[in-house]
Design a protein around this motif. Structure first.
Motif, mmCIF file in Angstrom:
data_model
loop_
_atom_site.group_PDB
_atom_site.id
_atom_site.type_symbol
_atom_site.label_atom_id
_atom_site.label_comp_id
_atom_site.label_asym_id
_atom_site.label_seq_id
_atom_site.Cartn_x
_atom_site.Cartn_y
_atom_site.Cartn_z
ATOM 1 N N VAL A 70 33.038 45.822 35.615
ATOM 2 C CA VAL A 70 33.091 46.276 37.058
ATOM 3 C C VAL A 70 33.394 47.940 37.032
ATOM 4 O O VAL A 70 34.497 48.122 36.277
ATOM 5 C CB VAL A 70 33.915 45.344 37.900
ATOM 6 N N PRO A 71 33.089 48.680 37.676
ATOM 7 C CA PRO A 71 33.548 50.113 37.820
ATOM 8 C C PRO A 71 34.814 50.214 38.475
ATOM 9 O O PRO A 71 35.329 51.295 38.487
ATOM 10 C CB PRO A 71 32.177 50.944 38.495
ATOM 11 N N ASP A 72 35.168 49.268 39.316
ATOM 12 C CA ASP A 72 36.282 49.490 40.395
ATOM 13 C C ASP A 72 37.231 48.238 40.231
ATOM 14 O O ASP A 72 36.659 47.068 40.438
ATOM 15 C CB ASP A 72 35.834 49.670 41.797
ATOM 16 N N TYR A 73 38.657 48.515 39.720
ATOM 17 C CA TYR A 73 39.497 47.271 39.682
ATOM 18 C C TYR A 73 39.723 46.457 40.956
ATOM 19 O O TYR A 73 40.484 45.457 40.994
ATOM 20 C CB TYR A 73 40.688 47.608 38.965
ATOM 21 N N ALA A 91 47.424 48.884 29.431
ATOM 22 C CA ALA A 91 47.281 50.054 30.071
ATOM 23 C C ALA A 91 48.749 50.190 30.696
ATOM 24 O O ALA A 91 49.245 51.462 30.965
ATOM 25 C CB ALA A 91 46.429 49.876 31.285
ATOM 26 N N SER A 92 49.822 49.385 30.967
ATOM 27 C CA SER A 92 50.918 49.649 31.692
ATOM 28 C C SER A 92 52.015 48.305 31.297
ATOM 29 O O SER A 92 51.583 47.318 30.980
ATOM 30 C CB SER A 92 50.813 49.643 33.159
ATOM 31 N N ARG A 100 62.211 41.075 29.437
ATOM 32 C CA ARG A 100 60.931 40.153 30.018
ATOM 33 C C ARG A 100 60.087 41.264 31.164
ATOM 34 O O ARG A 100 60.762 42.409 31.591
ATOM 35 C CB ARG A 100 61.240 39.272 31.100
ATOM 36 N N HIS A 101 58.826 41.305 30.956
ATOM 37 C CA HIS A 101 58.152 42.286 31.362
ATOM 38 C C HIS A 101 56.786 41.849 32.438
ATOM 39 O O HIS A 101 56.542 41.027 32.117
ATOM 40 C CB HIS A 101 57.229 43.321 30.262
ATOM 41 N N ASP A 102 56.436 42.827 32.845
ATOM 42 C CA ASP A 102 54.918 42.865 33.619
ATOM 43 C C ASP A 102 54.245 43.698 32.829
ATOM 44 O O ASP A 102 54.142 44.993 32.874
ATOM 45 C CB ASP A 102 55.062 43.222 35.042
ATOM 46 N N ILE A 103 53.024 43.153 32.283
ATOM 47 C CA ILE A 103 52.101 43.719 31.475
ATOM 48 C C ILE A 103 50.743 43.860 32.122
ATOM 49 O O ILE A 103 50.014 42.864 32.363
ATOM 50 C CB ILE A 103 52.066 43.137 30.264
ATOM 51 N N LEU A 104 50.079 44.930 32.341
ATOM 52 C CA LEU A 104 48.670 45.206 32.663
ATOM 53 C C LEU A 104 47.694 45.437 31.502
ATOM 54 O O LEU A 104 48.188 46.492 30.787
ATOM 55 C CB LEU A 104 48.571 46.469 33.560
ATOM 56 N N VAL A 105 46.699 44.716 31.382
ATOM 57 C CA VAL A 105 45.857 44.861 30.402
ATOM 58 C C VAL A 105 44.428 45.099 30.814
ATOM 59 O O VAL A 105 43.875 44.408 31.681
ATOM 60 C CB VAL A 105 45.844 43.472 29.546
ATOM 61 N N HIS A 106 43.795 46.089 30.251
ATOM 62 C CA HIS A 106 42.579 46.428 30.811
ATOM 63 C C HIS A 106 41.384 45.931 29.579
ATOM 64 O O HIS A 106 41.751 46.081 28.595
ATOM 65 C CB HIS A 106 42.226 48.011 31.137
ATOM 66 N N LYS A 156 43.846 54.913 29.986
ATOM 67 C CA LYS A 156 42.860 55.515 30.523
ATOM 68 C C LYS A 156 41.687 54.876 30.817
ATOM 69 O O LYS A 156 40.645 55.486 31.193
ATOM 70 C CB LYS A 156 42.458 56.779 29.087
ATOM 71 N N SER A 157 41.827 53.529 30.658
ATOM 72 C CA SER A 157 40.718 52.625 31.184
ATOM 73 C C SER A 157 40.346 52.934 32.554
ATOM 74 O O SER A 157 41.145 52.908 33.629
ATOM 75 C CB SER A 157 41.322 51.284 31.044
ATOM 76 N N VAL A 158 38.962 52.963 32.640
ATOM 77 C CA VAL A 158 38.487 53.445 34.075
ATOM 78 C C VAL A 158 37.586 52.103 34.424
ATOM 79 O O VAL A 158 36.929 52.158 35.454
ATOM 80 C CB VAL A 158 37.652 54.593 34.023
ATOM 81 N N VAL A 159 37.109 51.158 33.689
ATOM 82 C CA VAL A 159 36.196 49.849 34.156
ATOM 83 C C VAL A 159 37.150 48.529 33.808
ATOM 84 O O VAL A 159 38.027 48.455 33.129
ATOM 85 C CB VAL A 159 35.048 49.933 33.144
#
Length: 205
Positions: A94-97, A121-122, A132-138, A145-148
């Motif tokens: 998808v082009p927009d998260y 990504a973050s 303990r963490h909050d992890i964003l995965v693209h 730099k992920s855009v999709v």
């Protein structure tokens, strides 16, 4: 005076003893013959026809045996991948998260397991915790730099919670690390555009 003399030839004696012996022999022969006939008669004079051998035909059986599944796991438990699920392949591209299709996928496959290649990504501390963490995965290999694709989130996890596997198991992970993710589908928050996942196993690529 005349005297008349009548001479009678005596009747020959009947040889009863030889006759009896001969009769006994005849009866014995008849008896033996009867026994042999009875023994032969015990076999069915009209044997049942044997079942003809099966002949292969071009027609399929009325109740064909089901084919063995490609996997031992039931379909509902198999992990979804971009190769076996068109929905997941479309989701990862998808082009927009914040795309509406993300919420649709989350609702349809909640609780199912997905498998994909992604990158961190973050990564931020969860609250006041330092381990303990909050992890964003693209999806993909571009990290921040992920855009999709969706913004997948592992919330309030430490390194053991990621269930790291493979030959390379580090003591920590960080932004930009390439991962092979196996995770269970959780909820989608449309206000934050975050797609929550529960890690099942994670491998450093």
């Amino acid at each position: 005076m005349r005297t008349t003399l009548n001479f009678r030839r005596p009747k020959p004696k009947v040889p009863w003893k030889p006759i009896a012996v001969a009769a006994g022999v005849v009866l014995l022969l008849v008896s033996v013959g009867g026994v042999a006939s009875a023994l032969q008669g015990g076999e069915d004079k009209h044997p049942k026809p044997t079942k003809p051998p099966a002949v292969a035909s071009g027609k399929p059986s009325e109740t064909p045996e089901p084919e063995a599944p490609a996997s031992d796991q039931p379909i509902a438990e198999q992990a979804l991948t971009a190769e076996n699920s068109k929905d997941l392949a479309a989701l990862l591209a998808v082009p927009d998260y914040c795309d509406e299709a993300i919420g649709t996928f989350a609702a349809k496959y909640k609780g199912r397991t997905i498998r994909f290649d992604g990158s961190i990504a973050s990564m931020q501390n969860h609250g006041d915790y330092k381990t303990r963490h909050d992890i964003l995965v693209h999806p993909g290999d571009k990290g921040p730099k992920s855009v999709v694709g969706p913004a997948f989130k592992f919330e309030d996890v430490n390194v053991p919670d990621l269930h790291l596997t493979g030959a390379n198991i580090p003591n920590s992970v960080g932004i930009g690390d390439l991962l092979h993710v196996v995770a269970r589908v959780g909820r989608y928050n449309p206000d934050q555009c975050l797609f929550f996942l529960e890690p099942v196993s994670t491998e450093i690529r």
